[in-house]
Design an enzyme around this catalytic site. Sequence first.
Site, short mmCIF file in Angstrom:
data_model
loop_
_atom_site.label_atom_id
_atom_site.label_comp_id
_atom_site.label_asym_id
_atom_site.label_seq_id
_atom_site.Cartn_x
_atom_site.Cartn_y
_atom_site.Cartn_z
CG ASP A 227 6.42 -8.86 -59.49
OD1 ASP A 227 5.80 -9.47 -60.26
OD2 ASP A 227 7.77 -9.13 -59.55
CD GLU A 229 5.54 -14.63 -62.19
OE1 GLU A 229 6.00 -13.65 -62.86
OE2 GLU A 229 6.16 -15.36 -61.46
CG ASN A 230 3.72 -13.57 -66.20
OD1 ASN A 230 4.63 -13.90 -66.74
ND2 ASN A 230 2.88 -14.41 -66.08
N GLY A 306 9.79 -13.79 -58.61
CA GLY A 306 9.34 -15.07 -58.23
C GLY A 306 10.07 -16.21 -58.95
CG ASP A 307 11.21 -15.42 -62.86
OD1 ASP A 307 11.79 -14.54 -62.35
OD2 ASP A 307 10.96 -15.48 -64.28
CG ASN A 428 39.11 -0.71 -66.73
OD1 ASN A 428 39.97 -1.76 -66.63
ND2 ASN A 428 38.17 -0.74 -67.25
CG PHE A 429 44.34 2.48 -63.80
CD1 PHE A 429 45.02 1.69 -62.61
CD2 PHE A 429 44.80 2.00 -64.83
CE1 PHE A 429 45.79 0.77 -62.73
CE2 PHE A 429 45.97 0.84 -64.95
CZ PHE A 429 46.18 0.24 -63.76
CG ASP A 445 38.62 -2.46 -57.43
OD1 ASP A 445 39.86 -2.93 -57.43
OD2 ASP A 445 37.99 -2.63 -58.39
CG HIS A 473 42.83 16.92 -59.10
ND1 HIS A 473 43.27 18.18 -59.66
CD2 HIS A 473 43.51 17.31 -57.98
CE1 HIS A 473 43.96 18.97 -59.10
NE2 HIS A 473 44.06 18.56 -58.07
CG ASP A 498 47.43 17.43 -59.86
OD1 ASP A 498 47.41 18.46 -59.46
OD2 ASP A 498 47.83 16.98 -61.11
#
Length: 509
Positions: A227, A229-230, A306-307, A428-429, A445, A473, A498
């Site tokens: 990396d 930059e850019n 970097g940003d 969501n279960f 969770d 299950h 189950d």
Amino acid sequence: MRKALLFAGATVALIAGTLVGLPGTSQAAGPLPCDIYGAANTPCVAAHSTTRALLAAYGGNLYQVRRASDGATQNIGLLAAGGYANAAAQDSFCANTSCVITIIYDQTSRHNDLFIEPAGTAGPANSGVPADALPVTAGGHTVYGASFSGLMGYRHTAASGVAVNGQPEGMYMVTSGTHVNNRCCFDYGNVEVQIADTGNGHMDAINFGTECWFAPCYGAGPWVQADLENGLFQSSAGPSQNSSNTGNSAPFVTALLKNNGQNFFALKDGNAQSGGLTTRYSGPEPTRGGYSPMHQEGSIVLGTGGDNSNGSIGSFFEGVMTAGLPTDAADNSVQANVVSVGYGAASPVAGGTLNPGSTISLRATTACCTTNYIRHQNNNAVTSVITSSSSAVDKNDASWIVRRGLANNSCVSFESRNFPGDFLRHSNFQLYRQPMDGTALFRADATFCPQAGRSGQGTSFASYNYPTRFIRHYNNTVYIASNGGSNAFDSSTSWAADVSWAVSSPWTP
């Protein structure tokens, strides 16, 4: 400390105290990475690790943690000078609460310590990584890596001795090929003083992930890239020029970048558990304007761009930066030392029990499905038939490391055997395999409390934050389900069977 939990006449033993390490010494033999680079006249100007000393004479602190219960902080040091982290001190300090890492100390005399990164032009202020999300072994001891899950990062602006304005430098980090994504930017290295993009060539940092900035990138990655930059560069032109470089998905990876700041840079990677380094690129600086010579500014970043582009995930165990361009011989010696550490995710206690540190598999007990096990597949938790003839991938996916409950030490959490830092959690279960992000919601969770099997056999696991719901299950998908309810997976038919699981020896030790 061991605590026995009694559930309806069934006792499930849980280790609720410190993690148990494998037998081993507390100090590595021979010179350590910064000793090696120093002897080659390219001394370390920064050395960061949450797992071990990187200089044989170093006996100071590795990192600082802050606990949620009262905001108190504590430094975590070494078992001995030149040795491994004292993880038991963290376990004791953070018992019955959660901790984040607030500082990763520089082990050199320059004190280039890494602090939680504030906001930049491309991202909001960061959080520290959860201190306990990535337990691994090193040198025969249980230690903690740093697991980044987005919006997490560290920085030291205007660091001492780090290359600026085209000076040569080298750097490596030990990371993981199993906890990555394609978001910008999981970096370690030289960045801007301002938390902003100040132009081409103003960064010189290792990047590791699956983001392909310049096509083509061969294979699925993740790749070690520069990396600068850019751009994430795999060659002077940008795209990969090495079709055999399809990435390195090993659980522990050594990623290395060196740059003379004028007309040359090189990228290498290797398996941090065995073997040597492979050179992925060695040649001229990028041909685009601004990279030859480089314009480094001499700050240090870990976990973001970097940003402060901070959408990436990744793992960090150790890393150093040098003054001067290291020799290939020094790089090879450092890799040999890294391999000698014996990084691993191996279980520190016998498998097949609910003791934290044990590796297990969870088998269904319903009459229809007694060869089915909970496994992850495309990040979803499902049940599949697993037998001795199943593939290694399937066996790995069906193996879990028991951890002390992330939200309650009296319960348990299940870490993926082959994706360190990823845990079984509900949303969501439905259950998924996801990287631990350190939030209170994730911890809750991902915490399940063992009880005697509701069918009269095995063990049932109640959701910590939905205690009337148990891991179940249903049509080969895994949920937390109540005994009757509006959802199809809450059906009372065969519910007791189950939600009852046989805790068995792991398919992958």
